[in-house]
Design an enzyme around this catalytic site. Structure first.
Site, mmCIF file in Angstrom:
data_model
loop_
_atom_site.group_PDB
_atom_site.id
_atom_site.type_symbol
_atom_site.label_atom_id
_atom_site.label_comp_id
_atom_site.label_asym_id
_atom_site.label_seq_id
_atom_site.Cartn_x
_atom_site.Cartn_y
_atom_site.Cartn_z
ATOM 1 N N GLU A 77 -11.109 3.692 5.702
ATOM 2 C CA GLU A 77 -10.115 4.752 6.140
ATOM 3 C C GLU A 77 -11.000 5.462 6.988
ATOM 4 O O GLU A 77 -10.690 5.536 8.079
ATOM 5 C CB GLU A 77 -9.683 5.215 5.330
ATOM 6 C CG GLU A 77 -8.389 6.105 5.806
ATOM 7 C CD GLU A 77 -7.680 6.684 5.050
ATOM 8 O OE1 GLU A 77 -7.645 6.960 3.101
ATOM 9 O OE2 GLU A 77 -6.497 7.303 4.171
ATOM 10 N N HIS B 171 0.403 -0.996 0.175
ATOM 11 C CA HIS B 171 -0.455 0.225 0.164
ATOM 12 C C HIS B 171 1.303 1.114 0.009
ATOM 13 O O HIS B 171 1.325 1.419 1.061
ATOM 14 C CB HIS B 171 -0.986 -0.287 1.386
ATOM 15 C CG HIS B 171 -1.841 1.289 0.929
ATOM 16 N ND1 HIS B 171 -3.102 0.662 1.971
ATOM 17 C CD2 HIS B 171 -2.067 2.420 0.799
ATOM 18 C CE1 HIS B 171 -3.581 2.250 1.852
ATOM 19 N NE2 HIS B 171 -2.944 2.886 1.225
ATOM 20 N N HIS C 162 -9.367 1.184 -2.044
ATOM 21 C CA HIS C 162 -9.516 1.435 -0.451
ATOM 22 C C HIS C 162 -10.853 1.536 0.444
ATOM 23 O O HIS C 162 -12.166 2.070 -0.259
ATOM 24 C CB HIS C 162 -8.893 3.176 0.082
ATOM 25 C CG HIS C 162 -7.332 3.301 -0.174
ATOM 26 N ND1 HIS C 162 -6.983 2.465 -1.504
ATOM 27 C CD2 HIS C 162 -6.533 4.192 0.013
ATOM 28 C CE1 HIS C 162 -5.334 3.018 -1.742
ATOM 29 N NE2 HIS C 162 -5.210 4.124 -0.392
ATOM 30 N N HIS D 272 1.128 4.767 -2.089
ATOM 31 C CA HIS D 272 1.280 5.820 -3.783
ATOM 32 C C HIS D 272 2.101 6.808 -4.280
ATOM 33 O O HIS D 272 2.877 7.146 -3.081
ATOM 34 C CB HIS D 272 -0.361 6.705 -3.713
ATOM 35 C CG HIS D 272 -0.420 5.937 -3.214
ATOM 36 N ND1 HIS D 272 -2.088 5.641 -3.317
ATOM 37 C CD2 HIS D 272 -1.639 5.795 -0.496
ATOM 38 C CE1 HIS D 272 -3.334 5.327 -3.056
ATOM 39 N NE2 HIS D 272 -3.083 5.023 -1.493
ATOM 40 N N ASP E 285 2.027 3.527 2.698
ATOM 41 C CA ASP E 285 0.880 4.884 2.292
ATOM 42 C C ASP E 285 1.551 5.722 1.261
ATOM 43 O O ASP E 285 1.754 5.739 0.093
ATOM 44 C CB ASP E 285 -0.130 5.869 3.079
ATOM 45 C CG ASP E 285 -1.561 6.173 2.540
ATOM 46 O OD1 ASP E 285 -2.180 5.361 1.297
ATOM 47 O OD2 ASP E 285 -2.431 6.473 2.958
ATOM 48 N N ASP E 286 1.770 6.872 1.189
ATOM 49 C CA ASP E 286 2.164 8.001 0.967
ATOM 50 C C ASP E 286 3.168 8.894 2.218
ATOM 51 O O ASP E 286 3.409 9.384 2.717
ATOM 52 C CB ASP E 286 1.171 9.306 1.244
ATOM 53 C CG ASP E 286 0.136 8.747 0.286
ATOM 54 O OD1 ASP E 286 0.286 8.940 -0.745
ATOM 55 O OD2 ASP E 286 -0.480 8.735 1.527
HETATM 56 N N1 HPA Z 1 -6.352 7.473 1.372
HETATM 57 C C1 HPA Z 1 -6.834 7.140 -0.142
HETATM 58 N N2 HPA Z 1 -6.467 8.267 -0.775
HETATM 59 C C2 HPA Z 1 -5.585 8.279 -0.976
HETATM 60 C C3 HPA Z 1 -4.541 7.900 0.431
HETATM 61 C C4 HPA Z 1 -5.348 6.965 0.823
HETATM 62 O O1 HPA Z 1 -4.871 7.088 2.247
HETATM 63 N N3 HPA Z 1 -3.359 8.160 -0.059
HETATM 64 C C5 HPA Z 1 -3.311 8.948 -1.509
HETATM 65 N N4 HPA Z 1 -3.975 8.656 -2.042
HETATM 66 ZN ZN ZN Z 2 -3.070 4.738 0.710
#
Ligand code: HPA
Ligand code: ZN
Length: 315
Positions: free
Chosen positions: A197, A14, A194, A16, A275-276
């Site tokens: 969250e 996971h 996703h 991006h 994630d990021d």
């Molecule tokens: N959630 C949804 N979209 C996203 C995320 C996330 O954590 N990170 C990058 N795009």
């Molecule tokens: Zn994500």
């Protein structure tokens, strides 16, 4: 514990790629491509990275991605992440990219895919890191736009393993994308999304029942539905969880509140991911370290989480 985490081979599922854009590269590309960004310097950027929700992050994340213009830019972005993987003993990656973030600015789909793939192929040779690419649809946009993107992707089908669903979750449930996921499946793509969250457990159920996904990205809110919990356990449906992301986006107030340990002990196939990482203050090992410390994980539990990352992968 730090050395132990470092020593374990890990898969990241996971991630991006646009979320690995470090401020330094952002400035470099902004200058090269003559694009104005609303920051004077790196400290200024760091100050702006204070989020109170998913949306407050996404606004800044999409603005940051506007500096990516050429195939070479995507290559450089991806290679920097893969060098980090090599440092952190990450041996397999399944990377998301958001084509619509770029095609909407006039960047060719081809340049995005070719730049990312060039780096992935090179890193496989240099570091032995294996990979798959996952194309994510932006859920704040329409299903028609996702279908258009799916069609554009078909000549590059052999470069892309799966489709995903990301961006603003609340108000954009999986049911909005039933048709495009069916079309993607018919074209031979695997599916992930996703869910859970910020959205409630019904988003997770919809992703499973309507989009027929192989994995749930995040899945944090699964505990709200006990039937769903039993199903996730019985079918060993993977959750790709992202602890530092959840903390930075205020899904939890303190890392001690994170449910990954409880879910692991309940018997779910949970995994740790970043994630990021350029926005959330840590790459994969820092995510493991944060939960190991805050949740008092045993070495055995950390090892299980790393084993889960391969089990949950598309390898
Ligand atoms: N959630 C949804 N979209 C996203 C995320 C996330 O954590 N990170 C990058 N795009
Ligand atoms: Zn994500």
């Amino acid at each position: 514990m730090k050395n132990f985490i470092q020593s374990l081979p890990k898969a990241e599922l996971h991630l991006h790629i646009e979320g690995t854009l470090e401020p330094k590269l952002m400035f470099e590309l902004a200058k090269k491509n003559n694009i104005s960004i609303p920051y004077k310097n790196i400290q200024d950027v760091k100050k702006a990275y204070k989020f109170d929700s998913l949306q407050s992050f996404l606004d800044i994340y999409y603005a940051g991605a506007s500096v990516l213009m050429t195939m070479e830019d995507f290559y450089k972005l991806t290679m920097q992440y893969l060098e980090k993987c090599n440092e952190q003993n990450i041996t397999h990656v399944e990377i998301f990219f958001d084509p619509q973030t770029h095609t909407s600015r006039g960047i060719a789909f081809r340049d995005v895919v070719k730049g990312i793939t060039k780096a992935l192929n090179e890193a496989e040779k240099r570091f032995g890191i294996t990979f798959f690419l996952i194309m994510s649809f932006l859920r704040h946009l329409s299903q028609e736009e996702a279908i258009e993107t799916l069609k554009i992707s078909l000549p590059y089908r052999h470069f892309i393993k799966a489709v995903g669903l990301d961006s603003s979750e609340l108000g954009n449930p999986p049911s909005k994308f039933t048709q495009v996921f069916q079309m993607a499946k018919n074209a031979g793509y695997l599916c992930v999304a996703h869910a859970g969250e910020e959205g409630n457990a019904s988003y997770i159920k919809e992703a499973l029942d309507l989009l027929h996904v192989q994995r749930i990205d995040h899945g944090f809110r699964c505990e709200e539905d006990m039937e769903l919990m039993k199903r996730l356990k019985k079918e060993q449906i993977p959750l790709t969880m992202c602890p530092l992301s959840n903390l930075k986006l205020k899904v939890i107030k303190r890392m001690e509140e994170h449910n990954i340990k409880r879910l692991l002990e309940y018997g779910l196939l949970v995994t740790v991911n970043s994630d990021d990482p350029a926005y959330f203050g840590g790459y994969l090992n820092e995510n493991y370290e944060a939960i190991a410390m805050s949740l008092n994980l045993t070495k055995e539990q950390i090892k299980t989480l790393t084993q889960n990352s391969f089990k949950a992968s598309f390898l």
